[in-house]
Write a protein that holds these residues in place. Structure first.
Motif, PDB file in Angstrom:
ATOM      1  N   GLU A 104      -7.423   4.018  -8.280  1.00 28.80           N
ATOM      2  CA  GLU A 104      -7.710   2.692  -7.705  1.00 28.80           C
ATOM      3  C   GLU A 104      -7.900   1.650  -8.800  1.00 28.80           C
ATOM      4  O   GLU A 104      -7.524   0.481  -8.623  1.00 28.80           O
ATOM      5  N   ASP A 121       0.650   4.216  -2.654  1.00 30.43           N
ATOM      6  CA  ASP A 121       0.405   5.585  -2.207  1.00 30.43           C
ATOM      7  C   ASP A 121       1.404   6.540  -2.849  1.00 30.43           C
ATOM      8  O   ASP A 121       1.038   7.638  -3.293  1.00 30.43           O
ATOM      9  N   LYS A 122       2.645   6.138  -2.876  1.00 26.74           N
ATOM     10  CA  LYS A 122       3.718   7.002  -3.374  1.00 26.74           C
ATOM     11  C   LYS A 122       3.717   7.117  -4.887  1.00 26.74           C
ATOM     12  O   LYS A 122       3.917   8.200  -5.446  1.00 26.74           O
ATOM     13  N   GLU A 129       0.823  -1.208   0.000  1.00 24.83           N
ATOM     14  CA  GLU A 129       0.000   0.000   0.000  1.00 24.83           C
ATOM     15  C   GLU A 129       0.857   1.258   0.000  1.00 24.83           C
ATOM     16  O   GLU A 129       0.522   2.253  -0.647  1.00 24.83           O
ATOM     17  N   ARG A 182      -1.289   6.731  -6.233  1.00 24.06           N
ATOM     18  CA  ARG A 182      -2.295   7.627  -5.652  1.00 24.06           C
ATOM     19  C   ARG A 182      -1.830   9.082  -5.632  1.00 24.06           C
ATOM     20  O   ARG A 182      -2.649   9.985  -5.543  1.00 24.06           O
ATOM     21  N   SER A 183      -0.549   9.300  -5.704  1.00 22.55           N
ATOM     22  CA  SER A 183      -0.017  10.665  -5.707  1.00 22.55           C
ATOM     23  C   SER A 183      -0.101  11.321  -7.083  1.00 22.55           C
ATOM     24  O   SER A 183       0.136  12.532  -7.216  1.00 22.55           O
TER      25      SER A 183
END
Length: 276
Positions: A56, A21-22, A17, A25-26
């Motif tokens: 996602e 995220d890095k 995750e 999602r960024s």
């Protein structure tokens, strides 16, 4: 090229995750869209299926591949060579007039005929051209093209003499000018989905901007010496005079017949003069 290998047992959602995220999602939605499009050229499992959360969606697609880190690294490397950062588009954000100018230049000079003319998101259509890696090969070439179009538009914008004339609060004048340009064949209708008076005014101004706009010159760093053509000046002058005449007529300043009441004595004298 990284190996695309389906993983029959997708990793649990809580694995990696921090990595997602890095690296995913960024990212902006435009960047994620670019990566999906890039990976889809090699593997159809990355095609966008209409999900509203594209970050996602891409993560779910990557989880199916054992070598997803390699795929992300490869996509990042490709983006550095092809993806134009958002700062180069800043002058076009909330600038409908400039967006119409750019789409017309791309249409006329770069055969960009596939954009959606009914779209209400013209920036999205501009992004599509520059994000398509087949449109122009290298990011430096794309930036150069954007800068060139900005220079050409700004020199027209800074030297024009019609935006102040077209009062943004005068709906009657805006509607009249649109119909006048349509009849004269000068109204630019390359973009169809325009409704508000503010948007109509922007289209009118863009239509005038595009009359004899500065020619492309790959060796020219600026267009400061550009001046409006005599033809454009005549078109603008004729339009302004036509509007003045319209207002003159509307104000009832044309000649009218007047009825003056006369005394019986004056009327008798006039009748006698008429007989003579």
């Amino acid at each position: 090229m990284a190996t695309y290998k389906n993983n029959p047992d997708p990793q649990p959602k809580n694995v990696d995750e921090a990595y997602f995220d890095k690296h995913i999602r960024s990212l902006s939605e435009r960047q994620v869209t670019w990566i999906q499009s890039y990976l889809t050229k090699e593997n159809a499992s990355f095609i966008h299926i209409g999900s509203t959360g594209r970050q996602e969606e891409l993560i779910r697609q990557l989880r199916r591949h054992e070598d997803f880190r390699d795929l992300v690294d490869e996509s990042y490397l490709a983006m550095t060579k092809n993806f134009v950062s958002e700062r180069h588009f800043e002058w076009l954000i909330d600038n409908l007039r400039g967006q119409i100018f750019v789409l017309n230049v791309l249409y006329l000079e770069h055969n960009y005929h596939s954009f959606d003319r009914s779209s209400s998101n013209l920036m999205g259509e501009i992004y599509l051209f520059f994000d398509n890696k087949n449109s122009i090969t290298h990011v430096d070439n794309k930036i150069s093209l954007l800068n060139n179009m900005e220079q050409r538009w700004r020199i027209v914008f800074e030297k024009e003499n019609y935006s102040k004339w077209l009062n943004e609060k005068n709906i009657e004048q805006i509607e009249w000018t649109r119909e006048y340009l349509k009849k004269d064949g000068k109204y630019n209708d390359l973009v169809k989905n325009i409704f508000s008076e503010k948007e109509i005014r922007d289209v009118i101004l863009a239509s005038l901007d595009l009359i004899d706009y500065p020619d492309f010159n790959e060796y020219k760093n600026n267009y400061i010496s550009h001046i409006s053509s005599d033809r454009k000046e005549r078109i603008i002058d004729k339009m302004k005079r036509a509007w003045s005449q319209q207002k003159y007529r509307d104000a009832g300043k044309t000649k009218k017949a007047y009825h003056l009441p006369l005394t019986k004595k004056t009327k008798a004298k006039l009748e006698k003069m008429a007989q003579v």
